[in-house]
Design a protein around this motif. Structure first.
Motif, PDB file in Angstrom:
ATOM      1  N   ASP A 180      13.452 -15.427   4.722  1.00  0.00           N
ATOM      2  CA  ASP A 180      12.954 -16.772   5.149  1.00  0.00           C
ATOM      3  C   ASP A 180      11.924 -16.986   6.108  1.00  0.00           C
ATOM      4  N   HIS A 181      11.558 -17.808   6.453  1.00  0.00           N
ATOM      5  CA  HIS A 181      10.416 -18.110   7.780  1.00  0.00           C
ATOM      6  C   HIS A 181      10.990 -17.422   8.993  1.00  0.00           C
ATOM      7  N   ASP A 182      12.163 -17.742   9.356  1.00  0.00           N
ATOM      8  CA  ASP A 182      12.442 -17.181  10.459  1.00  0.00           C
ATOM      9  C   ASP A 182      12.784 -15.567  10.736  1.00  0.00           C
ATOM     10  N   GLN A 183      13.275 -15.123   9.575  1.00  0.00           N
ATOM     11  CA  GLN A 183      13.243 -13.533   9.409  1.00  0.00           C
ATOM     12  C   GLN A 183      11.695 -13.028   9.497  1.00  0.00           C
ATOM     13  N   PHE A 184      10.938 -13.362   8.819  1.00  0.00           N
ATOM     14  CA  PHE A 184       9.561 -13.244   8.718  1.00  0.00           C
ATOM     15  C   PHE A 184       9.060 -12.934  10.151  1.00  0.00           C
ATOM     16  N   ALA A 185       9.213 -14.328  10.743  1.00  0.00           N
ATOM     17  CA  ALA A 185       8.616 -14.411  12.055  1.00  0.00           C
ATOM     18  C   ALA A 185       9.167 -13.306  13.003  1.00  0.00           C
ATOM     19  N   GLU A 186      10.479 -12.953  12.830  1.00  0.00           N
ATOM     20  CA  GLU A 186      11.247 -12.082  13.804  1.00  0.00           C
ATOM     21  C   GLU A 186      10.524 -10.507  13.431  1.00  0.00           C
ATOM     22  N   VAL A 187      10.298 -10.149  12.302  1.00  0.00           N
ATOM     23  CA  VAL A 187       9.797  -8.822  12.157  1.00  0.00           C
ATOM     24  C   VAL A 187       8.193  -9.005  12.564  1.00  0.00           C
ATOM     25  N   VAL A 188       7.448  -9.885  12.327  1.00  0.00           N
ATOM     26  CA  VAL A 188       5.985 -10.050  12.912  1.00  0.00           C
ATOM     27  C   VAL A 188       5.986 -10.087  14.194  1.00  0.00           C
ATOM     28  N   ILE A 189       6.636 -10.736  14.984  1.00  0.00           N
ATOM     29  CA  ILE A 189       6.407 -10.913  16.259  1.00  0.00           C
ATOM     30  C   ILE A 189       7.253  -9.655  17.035  1.00  0.00           C
ATOM     31  N   ASN A 190       8.232  -9.140  16.429  1.00  0.00           N
ATOM     32  CA  ASN A 190       8.766  -8.110  17.459  1.00  0.00           C
ATOM     33  C   ASN A 190       8.851  -6.783  16.437  1.00  0.00           C
ATOM     34  N   GLY A 191       8.209  -6.606  15.610  1.00  0.00           N
ATOM     35  CA  GLY A 191       8.173  -5.178  14.982  1.00  0.00           C
ATOM     36  C   GLY A 191       9.310  -4.737  14.135  1.00  0.00           C
ATOM     37  N   ARG A 192       9.239  -3.732  13.673  1.00  0.00           N
ATOM     38  CA  ARG A 192      10.514  -3.067  12.844  1.00  0.00           C
ATOM     39  C   ARG A 192      10.258  -1.644  12.808  1.00  0.00           C
ATOM     40  N   GLN A 193      11.245  -1.251  12.725  1.00  0.00           N
ATOM     41  CA  GLN A 193      11.596   0.443  12.488  1.00  0.00           C
ATOM     42  C   GLN A 193      12.570   0.632  11.515  1.00  0.00           C
ATOM     43  N   ASN A 194      11.994   1.227  10.464  1.00  0.00           N
ATOM     44  CA  ASN A 194      13.124   1.726   9.407  1.00  0.00           C
ATOM     45  C   ASN A 194      12.818   3.199   9.394  1.00  0.00           C
ATOM     46  N   VAL A 195      13.480   4.178   9.937  1.00  0.00           N
ATOM     47  CA  VAL A 195      13.266   5.609  10.056  1.00  0.00           C
ATOM     48  C   VAL A 195      14.573   6.326   9.224  1.00  0.00           C
ATOM     49  N   THR A 196      14.254   7.060   8.428  1.00  0.00           N
ATOM     50  CA  THR A 196      15.495   7.658   7.638  1.00  0.00           C
ATOM     51  C   THR A 196      14.892   9.029   7.308  1.00  0.00           C
ATOM     52  N   THR A 197      15.670  10.029   6.983  1.00  0.00           N
ATOM     53  CA  THR A 197      15.273  11.401   7.034  1.00  0.00           C
ATOM     54  C   THR A 197      14.277  11.629   5.826  1.00  0.00           C
ATOM     55  N   SER A 198      14.060  10.735   4.837  1.00  0.00           N
ATOM     56  CA  SER A 198      13.176  10.917   4.019  1.00  0.00           C
ATOM     57  C   SER A 198      11.852  10.057   3.909  1.00  0.00           C
ATOM     58  N   ASN A 199      11.952   8.890   5.038  1.00  0.00           N
ATOM     59  CA  ASN A 199      11.130   7.931   5.169  1.00  0.00           C
ATOM     60  C   ASN A 199      10.939   7.363   6.712  1.00  0.00           C
ATOM     61  N   THR A 200       9.584   7.114   6.972  1.00  0.00           N
ATOM     62  CA  THR A 200       9.326   6.486   8.104  1.00  0.00           C
ATOM     63  C   THR A 200       8.498   5.354   8.093  1.00  0.00           C
ATOM     64  N   ASN A 201       8.911   4.074   8.325  1.00  0.00           N
ATOM     65  CA  ASN A 201       8.021   2.783   8.163  1.00  0.00           C
ATOM     66  C   ASN A 201       8.262   2.144   9.395  1.00  0.00           C
ATOM     67  N   VAL A 202       7.316   1.995  10.281  1.00  0.00           N
ATOM     68  CA  VAL A 202       6.958   1.273  11.581  1.00  0.00           C
ATOM     69  C   VAL A 202       6.134   0.011  11.212  1.00  0.00           C
ATOM     70  N   SER A 238       0.870  -1.183   0.201  1.00  0.00           N
ATOM     71  CA  SER A 238      -0.176   0.001   0.095  1.00  0.00           C
ATOM     72  C   SER A 238       0.918   1.119  -0.071  1.00  0.00           C
ATOM     73  N   SER A 239       0.187   2.334   0.251  1.00  0.00           N
ATOM     74  CA  SER A 239       1.095   3.665   0.383  1.00  0.00           C
ATOM     75  C   SER A 239       2.014   3.545   1.373  1.00  0.00           C
ATOM     76  N   TYR A 240       1.605   2.893   2.444  1.00  0.00           N
ATOM     77  CA  TYR A 240       2.599   3.081   3.663  1.00  0.00           C
ATOM     78  C   TYR A 240       2.921   1.800   4.316  1.00  0.00           C
ATOM     79  N   ALA A 241       2.785   0.761   3.515  1.00  0.00           N
ATOM     80  CA  ALA A 241       3.313  -0.555   4.048  1.00  0.00           C
ATOM     81  C   ALA A 241       3.772  -1.360   2.749  1.00  0.00           C
ATOM     82  N   PRO A 242       4.822  -2.275   3.006  1.00  0.00           N
ATOM     83  CA  PRO A 242       5.570  -2.898   1.599  1.00  0.00           C
ATOM     84  C   PRO A 242       4.776  -3.984   1.146  1.00  0.00           C
TER      85      PRO A 242
END
Length: 144
Positions: free
Chosen positions: A82-104, A68-72
Motif C-alpha cells: 500500500d502507499h505507506d509501505q511504498f513510502a517506507e521503502v523509498v524514504i528509508n531504503g531496504r536491504q534484502n541480503v541472502t546467501t544467494s542474493n543481495t538487493n539494496v 531490471s536485472s538488479y532491481a524488482p
C-alpha cells in the motif's frame, strides 16, 4: 484435544505465515486510486509521477517500472504494497541480503525530487500495477 479441534488448529497454523501478505494486499486493494485516467489520458499528478520516475527510479527499476536485472518489477511489487509501505521503502531504503542474493534499495528520504513527489510517483506506478496505464509516455489531459 478433540479430533474436530485439531484440523482447525492446523488450518490456523498454515494461515499465520501468509497473514501479513494477505492483509497488505487487502489494504492495497482497498485504498482509493491515486491516479485518474479518462479516455486514456492521465491527470497532471500521474504524468508528473511518470516524469519523476524517469529521473530518479528508471536507472535501477527499468522502463515503466518493469524491473531490471538488479532491481524488482515495481508493477508487481505494488500489487502487494500500500502507499505507506511504498513510502517506507523509498524514504528509508531496504536491504534484502541472502546467501544467494543481495538487493539494496538506497534511502531517498533526503532527495527532494523524490520525497516531494512521492505521491505522484506512487500514483504513476500504481496505475501501471493496476493495468490502468500501459507502457511508454502517457498522454495527459490537456495535451493536444
Amino acid at each position: 484435544m478433540g479430533k474436530t479441534l485439531l484440523p482447525a488448529m492446523m488450518s490456523l497454523v498454515l494461515l499465520v505465515p501468509a497473514g501479513p501478505l494477505i492483509l497488505a494486499a487487502a489494504r492495497a486493494a482497498d485504498e482509493p486510486k491515486p491516479y485518474q485516467i479518462q479516455n486514456g489520458l492521465v491527470d497532471q499528478a500521474t504524468y508528473n509521477g511518470y516524469r519523476r520516475y524517469g529521473e530518479s527510479c528508471l536507472r535501477c527499476h527499468g522502463p515503466d517500472g518493469a524491473g531490471s536485472s538488479y532491481a524488482p518489477n515495481l508493477t508487481e511489487s505494488l500489487k502487494h504494497l500500500d502507499h505507506d509501505q511504498f513510502a517506507e521503502v523509498v524514504i528509508n531504503g531496504r536491504q534484502n541480503v541472502t546467501t544467494s542474493n543481495t538487493n539494496v534499495m538506497p534511502a531517498f528520504g533526503t532527495t527532494e525530487d523524490v520525497v516531494n513527489y512521492l505521491d505522484d510517483i506512487y500514483g504513476y506506478l500504481k496505475a501501471r500495477s493496476d493495468g490502468a496505464l500501459g507502457r511508454g509516455r502517457p498522454k495527459r489531459v490537456g495535451d493536444d
